[in-house]
Write an enzyme that holds these catalytic residues in place. Sequence first.
Site, PDB file in Angstrom:
ATOM      1  N   LYS A  47       0.823  -1.213   0.000  1.00 21.73           N
ATOM      2  CA  LYS A  47       0.000   0.000   0.000  1.00 21.73           C
ATOM      3  C   LYS A  47       0.857   1.263   0.000  1.00 21.73           C
ATOM      4  O   LYS A  47       0.654   2.169  -0.823  1.00 21.73           O
ATOM      5  CB  LYS A  47      -0.921  -0.028   1.226  1.00 21.73           C
ATOM      6  CG  LYS A  47      -1.596   1.288   1.567  1.00 21.73           C
ATOM      7  CD  LYS A  47      -2.492   1.145   2.765  1.00 21.73           C
ATOM      8  CE  LYS A  47      -1.724   0.890   4.048  1.00 21.73           C
ATOM      9  NZ  LYS A  47      -0.976   2.083   4.517  1.00 21.73           N
ATOM     10  N   THR A  48       1.805   1.339   0.927  1.00 25.04           N
ATOM     11  CA  THR A  48       2.643   2.532   1.041  1.00 25.04           C
ATOM     12  C   THR A  48       3.456   2.743  -0.232  1.00 25.04           C
ATOM     13  O   THR A  48       3.614   3.869  -0.714  1.00 25.04           O
ATOM     14  CB  THR A  48       3.583   2.412   2.254  1.00 25.04           C
ATOM     15  OG1 THR A  48       2.805   2.265   3.441  1.00 25.04           O
ATOM     16  CG2 THR A  48       4.467   3.631   2.384  1.00 25.04           C
ATOM     17  N   ASP A 238      -4.593   7.958   3.019  1.00 26.74           N
ATOM     18  CA  ASP A 238      -4.144   6.642   3.487  1.00 26.74           C
ATOM     19  C   ASP A 238      -5.093   6.140   4.584  1.00 26.74           C
ATOM     20  O   ASP A 238      -5.675   6.926   5.325  1.00 26.74           O
ATOM     21  CB  ASP A 238      -2.720   6.767   4.028  1.00 26.74           C
ATOM     22  CG  ASP A 238      -2.112   5.429   4.403  1.00 26.74           C
ATOM     23  OD1 ASP A 238      -2.516   4.403   3.824  1.00 26.74           O
ATOM     24  OD2 ASP A 238      -1.229   5.409   5.284  1.00 26.74           O
ATOM     25  N   GLU A 239      -5.229   4.822   4.700  1.00 25.12           N
ATOM     26  CA  GLU A 239      -6.026   4.178   5.755  1.00 25.12           C
ATOM     27  C   GLU A 239      -7.449   4.740   5.803  1.00 25.12           C
ATOM     28  O   GLU A 239      -7.980   5.094   6.862  1.00 25.12           O
ATOM     29  CB  GLU A 239      -5.348   4.345   7.125  1.00 25.12           C
ATOM     30  CG  GLU A 239      -3.934   3.804   7.212  1.00 25.12           C
ATOM     31  CD  GLU A 239      -3.867   2.276   7.254  1.00 25.12           C
ATOM     32  OE1 GLU A 239      -4.910   1.617   7.031  1.00 25.12           O
ATOM     33  OE2 GLU A 239      -2.779   1.737   7.502  1.00 25.12           O
ATOM     34  N   GLN A 269      -9.755  -4.467   7.400  1.00 26.68           N
ATOM     35  CA  GLN A 269      -8.917  -4.080   8.538  1.00 26.68           C
ATOM     36  C   GLN A 269      -9.492  -2.867   9.277  1.00 26.68           C
ATOM     37  O   GLN A 269      -8.762  -2.138   9.944  1.00 26.68           O
ATOM     38  CB  GLN A 269      -7.489  -3.797   8.070  1.00 26.68           C
ATOM     39  CG  GLN A 269      -6.800  -5.018   7.469  1.00 26.68           C
ATOM     40  CD  GLN A 269      -5.339  -4.756   7.161  1.00 26.68           C
ATOM     41  OE1 GLN A 269      -4.498  -4.664   8.050  1.00 26.68           O
ATOM     42  NE2 GLN A 269      -5.026  -4.635   5.880  1.00 26.68           N
ATOM     43  N   ARG A 608      -0.700 -10.713  10.469  1.00 26.52           N
ATOM     44  CA  ARG A 608       0.558 -10.144  10.966  1.00 26.52           C
ATOM     45  C   ARG A 608       1.712 -11.131  10.793  1.00 26.52           C
ATOM     46  O   ARG A 608       2.880 -10.744  10.879  1.00 26.52           O
ATOM     47  CB  ARG A 608       0.464  -9.792  12.458  1.00 26.52           C
ATOM     48  CG  ARG A 608      -0.569  -8.751  12.880  1.00 26.52           C
ATOM     49  CD  ARG A 608      -0.515  -7.500  12.066  1.00 26.52           C
ATOM     50  NE  ARG A 608      -1.465  -7.569  10.947  1.00 26.52           N
ATOM     51  CZ  ARG A 608      -1.452  -6.770   9.902  1.00 26.52           C
ATOM     52  NH1 ARG A 608      -0.511  -5.849   9.800  1.00 26.52           N
ATOM     53  NH2 ARG A 608      -2.352  -6.892   8.950  1.00 26.52           N
TER      54      ARG A 608
END
Length: 714
Positions: A47-48, A238-239, A269, A608
């Site tokens: 994503k980043t 973002d997010e 998420q 994770r």
Amino acid sequence: MKEIILTDSPAFDSNIDYRKELNEEQLAVVENGDGACLVLAGAGSGKTRTITYRVAYLLERGVAPQNILLLTFTNKASKEMLARVESLLGTYPKGLWGGTFHSVANRILRMYADAIGFTQNFTILDSEDSESLIKTILKELQVDTSERRFPSASKLNSILSYARNAGRSVKQIVEEKHEQFFDLIPTIERIGDVYELRKRQADAMDFDDLLIRLRDLLVQNPVVRDRLAMQFEYVLVDEYQDTNVLQAQLINMLASAHKNILVVGDDAQSIYSFRAAEIKNILSFPDQYGSAKTFRLVTNYRSSPEILNIANESIHNNKNQFKKDLMAVRGSSEKPQLVPAANAPQEAQFIAQQITTLRDAGTPLREIAVLFRAAFHSQMLELELMRRDLPYEYRGGLKFFERAHIKDLVMHLRIKANLKDEVAWMRVLGLQTGIGLVTAQKMIQQIHGFETLEELVEHPIGSGARASAGWKTLSMTLKKFSQQSLPADLIRTVASSDYRAYLEAEYPDFNDRCEDIEQFAVFAEQYKDLTTFLTDVSLTADYGILDEETHGDEERLILSTIHQAKGLEWDAVFIMNLVDGKFPNGRALEERDGLEEERRLFYVATTRARKFLYYTYPLVSGTESLLFNQPSMFLQELDPAMMEEVKLKREVAKTTSWNTTEWDSSTWDSSDSDDGPAIVLDDLGEEVKSAGGGSASGGKKPQKTGGISFLRDV
């Protein structure tokens, strides 16, 4: 009012080979991100990387840095993205607007503060400042907080903040989340009104105000709104799944001119509804922007296929979602392991032993994490890690014995054990309504005149109506103490006393603290003697302090709540206490869409892990009165073939103290059972039976030489 002057900016020429640097999913976003775009970025999908390359792509094609707005949720994320952009371009894109919602709001408000009645030098209040102001207001309004347990300044600030971020009234929030304060709604509303007035008089804003005042500015001043919207040709967020109603409104207004709005997030998420995050923002994005394009980043660079198979299957049970399946780049690894333990001590011992095994096999401790739904789940494990001298870092709060409410309970019990304990009396008396520091010291002088607790509670202590009332309330608890001796009973007596009302009024996370205390009582059930219990607790707490000094900079494994673990990853992850009522959390199921958020939390925890994943849970809780647990419904929803069940060979017997564990032997062979593949471990964690293979016991059927057998289908 300041003017924003737009200037032409030459294109950056860095010759980035986007097709080489990005996969097809990421490249599609970078090259086709004009207009309204929803990027569904699965866990570990880059994503980043996608966002930063999109920013670099725009700058290379001549978009001026000041015409780009990049919004994030943390300063860390903002700095990381801007640093990556600088690395890609070879120079920092001076003028680019990048930062958190609050930092960008602050920057705009400093420019246009006079338009909303503030000066450019307005003060920003942190949470401590806000609570101090609320305390002052309580005194000014002459609110009587002594008649009953009145909400603390922290609690009031939490209620007011949640209402403002959710865009709802104080009345609605109190009715839904704080029923115990229903009759105080008019008072809380009045406190909120005066709080707003005092801030404006002081030319001050709190963190919530930064967003609220920006919204007011944009709504009330069309000229300013249009000027900013014209400036921000491209808005990237973002997010997005973590935005609240207010943040979504701001994004919509700032992108209203060019409508180049690219939001990146993952509905799977979305786990922060308790902070007023609204999942509907991302779910309704295609409807809100009718011509919106939707991209999916589903190539996962983090986890093994076996881990992703479980994550995909689990989240498919949610109805309100964008369907997507993560695909692994990593090679195949071992299946995630399912580990039913006899009880909490054995669960802790298995985890600690397996951590040691992983470390010895080459996995650094810093690449191992133990995750849990709530902080109190970790207590037994913390004790076991201390016993084995395994250093750990706790995230999401304080270590168990450092928590204020646990210390409060210990101080109550110290009074029972030693009537002369002045330190314990000071803390306990300070918890009572109407008793301050000076009064407590005077009362302790009176207490020193008594030899037994039974004698003390029959006499009034203190002078003045308020102090006498506080003592009367405390003496009711101490009277029950005089009839009890077991540590667990004493803890539960305090937990059911006026102390519960104190916690409820004082702390926003009241329910979690009550869970902590019950876990503490369960731990205490193995003790018959109060002095032994207090000694072990004291040594444990001291050990924690010594441990910090001893290990210094040594690497540590991570203990964390799942909420704190979002965005992070480790080679090996343990998810513990996976029983119904704990995970999913019983209270969360009472909330709107609570079950689906709990399942998203399970999904976040699962994703994770890179290589090794362990699901553990105790079959029974407690030591005196055993409660049989059901495995979490999230485990029961999964295909058993996706996991490898570990059947522990031995169970933990009752202990007289946490560091004197005794083991009871049992020999197993599941070859005649239909429990499926299994690995059987002895008490040292050594494998004695491989999946589908023979048995170290020579083909014997399960035999029991003591304790509880716990072969079980899951």
